[in-house]
Design a protein around this motif. Structure first.
Motif, PDB file in Angstrom:
ATOM      1  N   MET A   1       0.782  -1.363  -0.106  1.00 13.52           N
ATOM      2  CA  MET A   1      -0.131  -0.323   0.226  1.00 13.52           C
ATOM      3  C   MET A   1       1.204   1.647   0.024  1.00 13.52           C
ATOM      4  O   MET A   1       1.360   1.187   0.679  1.00 13.52           O
ATOM      5  CB  MET A   1      -0.835   0.351   1.623  1.00 13.52           C
ATOM      6  CG  MET A   1      -1.682   1.306   1.137  1.00 13.52           C
ATOM      7  SD  MET A   1      -2.743   1.570   2.918  1.00 13.52           S
ATOM      8  CE  MET A   1      -3.011  -0.393   2.753  1.00 13.52           C
ATOM      9  N   ASN A   2       1.135   1.863  -1.219  1.00 14.91           N
ATOM     10  CA  ASN A   2       1.068   3.189  -1.393  1.00 14.91           C
ATOM     11  C   ASN A   2       0.958   4.921  -0.484  1.00 14.91           C
ATOM     12  O   ASN A   2       0.288   4.416  -0.162  1.00 14.91           O
ATOM     13  CB  ASN A   2       1.910   3.799  -2.789  1.00 14.91           C
ATOM     14  CG  ASN A   2       2.520   2.692  -3.527  1.00 14.91           C
ATOM     15  OD1 ASN A   2       3.299   1.619  -3.308  1.00 14.91           O
ATOM     16  ND2 ASN A   2       1.575   2.790  -4.574  1.00 14.91           N
TER      17      ASN A   2
ATOM     18  N   ILE B   1      -3.226   7.867   2.753  1.00 12.81           N
ATOM     19  CA  ILE B   1      -3.401   5.889   2.043  1.00 12.81           C
ATOM     20  C   ILE B   1      -4.520   6.022   1.808  1.00 12.81           C
ATOM     21  O   ILE B   1      -5.600   6.341   2.308  1.00 12.81           O
ATOM     22  CB  ILE B   1      -2.920   5.256   3.575  1.00 12.81           C
ATOM     23  CG1 ILE B   1      -4.136   5.426   4.780  1.00 12.81           C
ATOM     24  CG2 ILE B   1      -1.282   4.986   3.457  1.00 12.81           C
ATOM     25  CD1 ILE B   1      -3.928   4.375   5.565  1.00 12.81           C
ATOM     26  N   SER B   2      -4.805   5.264   0.474  1.00 17.69           N
ATOM     27  CA  SER B   2      -6.201   4.923   0.138  1.00 17.69           C
ATOM     28  C   SER B   2      -5.796   2.800  -0.064  1.00 17.69           C
ATOM     29  O   SER B   2      -5.289   2.556  -0.242  1.00 17.69           O
ATOM     30  CB  SER B   2      -6.087   5.003  -1.275  1.00 17.69           C
ATOM     31  OG  SER B   2      -6.581   6.608  -1.494  1.00 17.69           O
ATOM     32  N   TYR B   3      -7.393   2.444   0.613  1.00 18.49           N
ATOM     33  CA  TYR B   3      -8.035   1.201   0.302  1.00 18.49           C
ATOM     34  C   TYR B   3      -9.300   0.876   0.569  1.00 18.49           C
ATOM     35  O   TYR B   3      -9.436   1.814   0.776  1.00 18.49           O
ATOM     36  CB  TYR B   3      -6.889   0.625   1.579  1.00 18.49           C
ATOM     37  CG  TYR B   3      -7.376   1.541   3.228  1.00 18.49           C
ATOM     38  CD1 TYR B   3      -7.930   0.221   3.447  1.00 18.49           C
ATOM     39  CD2 TYR B   3      -6.850   2.551   3.179  1.00 18.49           C
ATOM     40  CE1 TYR B   3      -9.375   0.519   4.906  1.00 18.49           C
ATOM     41  CE2 TYR B   3      -8.020   2.237   4.334  1.00 18.49           C
ATOM     42  CZ  TYR B   3      -8.721   1.891   5.364  1.00 18.49           C
ATOM     43  OH  TYR B   3      -9.145   1.900   7.001  1.00 18.49           O
TER      44      TYR B   3
ATOM     45  N   PHE C   1      -2.773  12.041   6.979  1.00 17.55           N
ATOM     46  CA  PHE C   1      -2.506  12.660   8.078  1.00 17.55           C
ATOM     47  C   PHE C   1      -1.367  13.107   7.593  1.00 17.55           C
ATOM     48  O   PHE C   1      -0.773  13.411   6.662  1.00 17.55           O
ATOM     49  CB  PHE C   1      -2.098  10.774   8.385  1.00 17.55           C
ATOM     50  CG  PHE C   1      -2.451   9.477   8.236  1.00 17.55           C
ATOM     51  CD1 PHE C   1      -2.854   9.002  10.002  1.00 17.55           C
ATOM     52  CD2 PHE C   1      -2.369   8.729   6.998  1.00 17.55           C
ATOM     53  CE1 PHE C   1      -3.422   8.341   9.709  1.00 17.55           C
ATOM     54  CE2 PHE C   1      -3.452   7.562   7.598  1.00 17.55           C
ATOM     55  CZ  PHE C   1      -3.924   7.140   8.440  1.00 17.55           C
ATOM     56  N   ARG C   2      -0.639  13.982   9.237  1.00 18.50           N
ATOM     57  CA  ARG C   2      -0.027  14.679   9.074  1.00 18.50           C
ATOM     58  C   ARG C   2       1.495  14.190   8.516  1.00 18.50           C
ATOM     59  O   ARG C   2       2.426  15.378   7.800  1.00 18.50           O
ATOM     60  CB  ARG C   2       0.044  15.371  10.169  1.00 18.50           C
ATOM     61  CG  ARG C   2      -1.183  16.404  11.134  1.00 18.50           C
ATOM     62  CD  ARG C   2      -1.405  17.506  12.157  1.00 18.50           C
ATOM     63  NE  ARG C   2      -1.534  16.300  13.387  1.00 18.50           N
ATOM     64  CZ  ARG C   2      -0.836  16.304  14.623  1.00 18.50           C
ATOM     65  NH1 ARG C   2      -1.113  17.745  15.307  1.00 18.50           N
ATOM     66  NH2 ARG C   2      -0.969  15.279  16.100  1.00 18.50           N
TER      67      ARG C   2
ATOM     68  N   LEU D   1       2.710   4.151   9.466  1.00 17.53           N
ATOM     69  CA  LEU D   1       1.920   2.685  10.573  1.00 17.53           C
ATOM     70  C   LEU D   1       0.874   2.675  10.101  1.00 17.53           C
ATOM     71  O   LEU D   1       0.553   1.288   9.914  1.00 17.53           O
ATOM     72  CB  LEU D   1       1.630   3.894  11.992  1.00 17.53           C
ATOM     73  CG  LEU D   1       3.269   4.107  12.486  1.00 17.53           C
ATOM     74  CD1 LEU D   1       3.232   4.964  13.789  1.00 17.53           C
ATOM     75  CD2 LEU D   1       3.949   2.677  13.075  1.00 17.53           C
ATOM     76  N   ARG D   2      -0.315   3.380   9.647  1.00 20.21           N
ATOM     77  CA  ARG D   2      -1.473   3.326   9.946  1.00 20.21           C
ATOM     78  C   ARG D   2      -1.562   2.013   8.213  1.00 20.21           C
ATOM     79  O   ARG D   2      -2.396   1.368   8.279  1.00 20.21           O
ATOM     80  CB  ARG D   2      -2.586   4.485   9.273  1.00 20.21           C
ATOM     81  CG  ARG D   2      -3.863   3.938   8.998  1.00 20.21           C
ATOM     82  CD  ARG D   2      -4.658   3.491  10.099  1.00 20.21           C
ATOM     83  NE  ARG D   2      -5.991   2.983   9.288  1.00 20.21           N
ATOM     84  CZ  ARG D   2      -6.882   2.660   9.871  1.00 20.21           C
ATOM     85  NH1 ARG D   2      -6.077   1.235  10.943  1.00 20.21           N
ATOM     86  NH2 ARG D   2      -8.494   1.875   9.171  1.00 20.21           N
TER      87      ARG D   2
END
Length: 477
Positions: free
Chosen positions: A1-2, A12-14, A27-28, A35-36
């Motif tokens: 996941m990029n 991030i996209s999923y 995220f900031r 991490l997510r």
């Protein structure tokens, strides 16, 4: 996941099973995003990946919503759908405070399905060690969250989880029902005896405080009801007083309300405000001073006035009329019985301060003003011979248990008298000879009995009395 950088944020996209569409999270920092992404991959491999709770619609995806809903989401719906429909302003304000400070910081992100009885018990014990949130405008020492606050927090959670069961957000039983709360000893509220209350009235030189005490003792009124009493609700003409028919009507109370809570209730058509007092300050604060309906329907009541209370009210009325004549154009007439010299209302904290000063100056038993309502209830129960319904009519309680269990204080003098009656009317039968002997002995009048008891309790007085008697006898020879 990029991880993709978008402006100053990282995204991030999923995709998630059973959820339509692509999920985007931002995220900031890049580290947070990575991490997510790793967490999403791990949850996907374990077969427990769920979409973020705020993305799931309870109407379109009820099963998925049941899996993802958190305590925070439940509380939002609970307040909007249940609280605004059932609570008054005071309850709404207090419950929002407890939810905001004592529930959401600890349980807000916990999935509802993982909220167990054990977890709740651990949570309540944790609260016992946490510092209490200081209320704005109130002087409070540093202390931990009290057991009574924990009980109120538990009541909110128990009620909210009952609604979750009704809405089918929770399966099985309510985990709060089986909780064992931390044990604590409930302290009894101190109250003045009849003698202490009469002494306080005799030494009180403040006419405003004195009238408040008269209304609390004679009419069993709450401080908010006293401060919200208006002259149009007081009926004490010469005729009515002569017929023992003077009375007042309790239909409102004075209360400082949270402005945002009032607006939320007003949006639901639940505005119970009679009047909002104009602001004294240029910049409006977060609260407003109002005359509103009392806390319960049973609190709206007619109370018949003892003559002494009528006399004090008439004296107050004359003093107010004189002030109005002196301050033409400056007196703000809101029709209040208890008012400042300019007509503005007194607030509860101002009367409480006067009451504390009275206690300090005259070394009275330290009690709070609400204790006078306890003293009044006990006095009326005693004088009426236990006529609970009549007393309940004055106090405005919905159930008689509140009168007998909570507000009634049986004082030591009454208990001693009861012990003597039990002895005379029951145990005396064990020794009939002693009873006959006691009956043959002439009864001592109350004044003599009191003098004898005084001499018995104070030997030095008895000695002085005997010396004096001896001097009189010598001078008579």
């Amino acid at each position: 996941m990029n991880v993709h950088k978008l402006g100053k944020q990282y995204q991030i996209s999923y995709r998630c099973p059973n959820y339509p569409g692509i999920i985007n999270e931002r995220f900031r920092t890049e580290e947070e995003a990575k991490l997510r992404a790793a967490q999403v991959e791990l949850e996907r491999k374990q077969g427990v990946l769920l979409p973020p709770p705020h993305l799931v619609d309870s109407h379109y995806h009820p099963d998925l919503y049941r899996e993802t809903i958190t305590v925070r989401q439940l509380m939002d719906e609970y307040v909007s759908l249940y609280g605004l429909n059932h609570w008054g302003e005071a309850t709404l304000s207090c419950n929002l405070h407890r939810i905001r400070h004592y529930i959401l910081p600890y349980l807000g992100d916990v999935p509802l399905k993982r909220l167990t009885t054990h977890r709740l018990e651990c949570f309540y014990r944790q609260l016992q060690q946490e510092p209490a949130v200081k209320m704005k405008g109130r002087e409070q020492e540093e202390r931990t969250i009290s057991p009574s606050v924990i009980e109120k927090v538990h009541a909110i959670l128990r009620s909210a989880l009952n609604q979750a069961l009704r809405w089918d957000y929770l399966r099985g039983s309510n985990p709060a029902l089986a909780v064992e709360l931390p044990r604590h000893k409930r302290g009894k509220r101190d109250a003045w005896t009849e003698e202490e209350a009469l002494h306080a009235l005799n030494v009180c030189a403040d006419p405003i405080l004195k009238l408040c005490i008269y209304l609390a003792l004679g009419c069993s009124m709450r401080i908010g009801e006293i401060l919200g009493l208006t002259w149009d609700c007081v009926h004490m003409s010469e005729d009515e007083i002569a017929r023992d028919d003077a009375w007042l009507y309790v239909e409102k109370e004075l209360r400082r309300c949270d402005r945002s809570c009032l607006e939320r209730l007003k949006s639901q058509g639940r505005d119970d405000i009679f009047f909002t007092f104009p602001e004294c300050k240029q910049n409006p604060g977060s609260t407003v001073l109002t005359l509103k309906t009392p806390k319960t329907e049973s609190s709206v009541r007619r109370i018949y006035l003892p003559d002494a209370v009528s006399h004090e009210l008439r004296a107050r009325k004359m003093a107010q009329e004189a002030l109005k004549a002196d301050l033409v154009g400056e007196y703000q007439d809101f029709g209040l019985v208890i008012a400042h010299p300019n007509g503005r209302p007194y607030e509860e904290r101002q009367i409480a301060r006067k009451f504390r000063l009275l206690i300090q100056e005259h070394e009275l038993k330290p009690v709070v003003f609400h204790s006078l309502r306890h003293s009044s209830t006990t006095l009326k129960l005693k004088i009426s011979g236990g006529d609970i319904k009549s007393v309940q009519g004055d106090t405005g309680h919905a159930v008689s248990d509140m009168v007998t269990d909570v507000y009634s204080h049986i004082f030591d003098a009454d208990r001693k008298h009861l012990a003597r009656m039990v002895n005379d009317q029951f145990f005396a039968a064990l020794n009939p000879e002693e009873t006959k002997k006691a009956a043959a002995t002439p009864a001592m009048d109350p004044a003599t009995a009191k003098a004898m008891q005084l001499l018995k309790d104070s030997p030095e007085l008895a000695s002085a009395f005997l010396n004096m008697a001896q001097l009189f006898s010598q001078s008579g020879k």
